[in-house]
Write an enzyme that holds these catalytic residues in place. Structure first.
Site, PDB file in Angstrom:
ATOM      1  N   GLY A 101       0.882  -1.232  -0.028  1.00 49.45           N
ATOM      2  CA  GLY A 101      -0.098  -0.058   0.044  1.00 49.45           C
ATOM      3  C   GLY A 101       0.735   1.258   0.063  1.00 49.45           C
ATOM      4  N   ASP A 106       2.411   2.372   2.312  1.00 50.04           N
ATOM      5  CA  ASP A 106       3.765   2.143   3.146  1.00 50.04           C
ATOM      6  C   ASP A 106       4.829   1.682   2.311  1.00 50.04           C
ATOM      7  OD1 ASP A 106       4.468  -0.147   5.716  1.00 50.04           O
ATOM      8  OD2 ASP A 106       5.709   1.900   4.978  1.00 50.04           O
TER       9      ASP A 106
HETATM   10  N1  APR Z   1      -0.947   7.609  -2.147  1.00 50.00           N
HETATM   11  C1  APR Z   1      -2.120   8.095  -1.541  1.00 50.00           C
HETATM   12  N2  APR Z   1      -2.812   7.015  -0.798  1.00 50.00           N
HETATM   13  C2  APR Z   1      -2.485   5.672  -1.236  1.00 50.00           C
HETATM   14  C3  APR Z   1      -1.220   5.356  -2.051  1.00 50.00           C
HETATM   15  C4  APR Z   1      -0.371   6.282  -2.448  1.00 50.00           C
HETATM   16  N3  APR Z   1       0.665   6.222  -3.259  1.00 50.00           N
HETATM   17  N4  APR Z   1      -0.976   4.028  -2.210  1.00 50.00           N
HETATM   18  C5  APR Z   1      -2.192   3.526  -1.380  1.00 50.00           C
HETATM   19  N5  APR Z   1      -2.972   4.364  -1.085  1.00 50.00           N
HETATM   20  C6  APR Z   1      -4.075   4.433  -0.009  1.00 50.00           C
HETATM   21  C7  APR Z   1      -5.107   3.112  -0.308  1.00 50.00           C
HETATM   22  O1  APR Z   1      -5.719   3.169  -1.438  1.00 50.00           O
HETATM   23  C8  APR Z   1      -6.057   3.302   1.009  1.00 50.00           C
HETATM   24  O2  APR Z   1      -7.013   4.171   0.683  1.00 50.00           O
HETATM   25  O3  APR Z   1      -3.832   4.418   1.308  1.00 50.00           O
HETATM   26  C9  APR Z   1      -5.133   4.154   1.982  1.00 50.00           C
HETATM   27  C10 APR Z   1      -4.528   3.265   3.140  1.00 50.00           C
HETATM   28  O4  APR Z   1      -4.305   1.701   2.812  1.00 50.00           O
HETATM   29  P1  APR Z   1      -3.129   0.718   3.032  1.00 50.00           P
HETATM   30  O5  APR Z   1      -1.823   1.604   2.508  1.00 50.00           O
HETATM   31  O6  APR Z   1      -3.196  -0.293   2.789  1.00 50.00           O
HETATM   32  O7  APR Z   1      -2.994   0.995   4.540  1.00 50.00           O
HETATM   33  P2  APR Z   1      -3.769   0.740   5.741  1.00 50.00           P
HETATM   34  O8  APR Z   1      -4.982   0.093   5.517  1.00 50.00           O
HETATM   35  O9  APR Z   1      -3.356   1.608   6.820  1.00 50.00           O
HETATM   36  O10 APR Z   1      -2.744  -0.592   6.017  1.00 50.00           O
HETATM   37  C11 APR Z   1      -1.493  -0.614   6.690  1.00 50.00           C
HETATM   38  O11 APR Z   1      -0.661  -2.152   5.007  1.00 50.00           O
HETATM   39  O12 APR Z   1       0.923  -1.555   3.570  1.00 50.00           O
HETATM   40  C12 APR Z   1       0.696  -2.344   4.667  1.00 50.00           C
HETATM   41  O13 APR Z   1       2.542  -2.047   5.941  1.00 50.00           O
HETATM   42  C13 APR Z   1       1.200  -1.593   5.911  1.00 50.00           C
HETATM   43  O14 APR Z   1       0.708  -3.579   7.239  1.00 50.00           O
HETATM   44  C14 APR Z   1       0.574  -2.113   7.063  1.00 50.00           C
HETATM   45  C15 APR Z   1      -1.032  -1.938   6.297  1.00 50.00           C
END
Ligand code: APR
Length: 172
Positions: A32, A34
């Site tokens: 995601g 991260d």
């Molecule tokens: N810019 C903005 N938003 C983004 C981007 C980006 N480049 N990439 C993804 N997103 C959005 C996703 O579409 C979602 O709406 O960020 C939001 C949060 O999704 P996740 O990244 O999956 O975060 P979260 O639901 O908090 O889960 C965290 O996922 O990536 C792993 O290491 C992280 O274990 C942790 C978990």
């Protein structure tokens, strides 16, 4: 109170001083947003994260941003949705409060947030958007009235949910 909502990529926000990473408790990267942040920042970000000894859910930690176009990354860990009966709402609000307090403590004038916990952590989007906007407004009123906040949302569905949350918050 300056809160804006845009559709876009958090790693490309060159006009804010800090971006917020929706991390996990290890702070050692993931998928995601991260994963996108670590890919864009380069390996020095992970090296610095290794020195932080993780982060508890609802807390926030600050690092440099390296090859990202901003100056800092504020790493926070959102709650994993478990049905709503495990303090998820309070922990999600605490993420935003912790990030805004940290920005205020470091004199950071502008911060961009993703939609914390609504991806892999499966927090229901409408509820998360309302909590996010409410928590940001309250935290700014308490400790950072001059802070500029931007929500950077990655898809139309998420953008629309945050738009609705901000519009209804402004009516209150
Ligand atoms: N810019 C903005 N938003 C983004 C981007 C980006 N480049 N990439 C993804 N997103 C959005 C996703 O579409 C979602 O709406 O960020 C939001 C949060 O999704 P996740 O990244 O999956 O975060 P979260 O639901 O908090 O889960 C965290 O996922 O990536 C792993 O290491 C992280 O274990 C942790 C978990």
């Amino acid at each position: 109170m300056s809160i804006e909502i845009v559709k876009g990529d958090l790693t490309r926000q060159g006009d804010v001083e800090a971006i917020v990473n929706a991390a996990n408790r290890s702070l050692l990267g993931g998928g995601g947003v991260d994963g996108a942040i670590h890919r864009a920042a380069g390996p020095e970000l992970l090296a610095e994260c290794r020195t932080l000894n993780g982060c508890a859910t609802g807390e926030a930690k600050l690092t440099g941003a390296y090859r990202l176009p901003c100056r800092y990354v504020i790493h926070t860990v959102g709650p994993i949705w478990q049905g709503g009966g495990h303090g998820e709402a309070e922990l999600l609000a605490k993420c935003y409060q912790s990030c805004i307090r940290l920005a205020s403590e470091h004199g950071i004038p502008s911060v961009a947030f993703p939609s914390i916990s609504t991806g892999a952590y499966r927090y229901p989007l409408e509820q998360a958007a309302a909590i996010a906007v409410g928590a940001v407004k309250d935290a700014m009123a308490q400790c950072a009235p001059e802070l500029k906040v931007r929500f950077v949302l990655f898809d139309d569905r998420t953008y629309d949910a945050y738009r609705r949350a901000l519009d209804s918050c402004r009516k209150d």
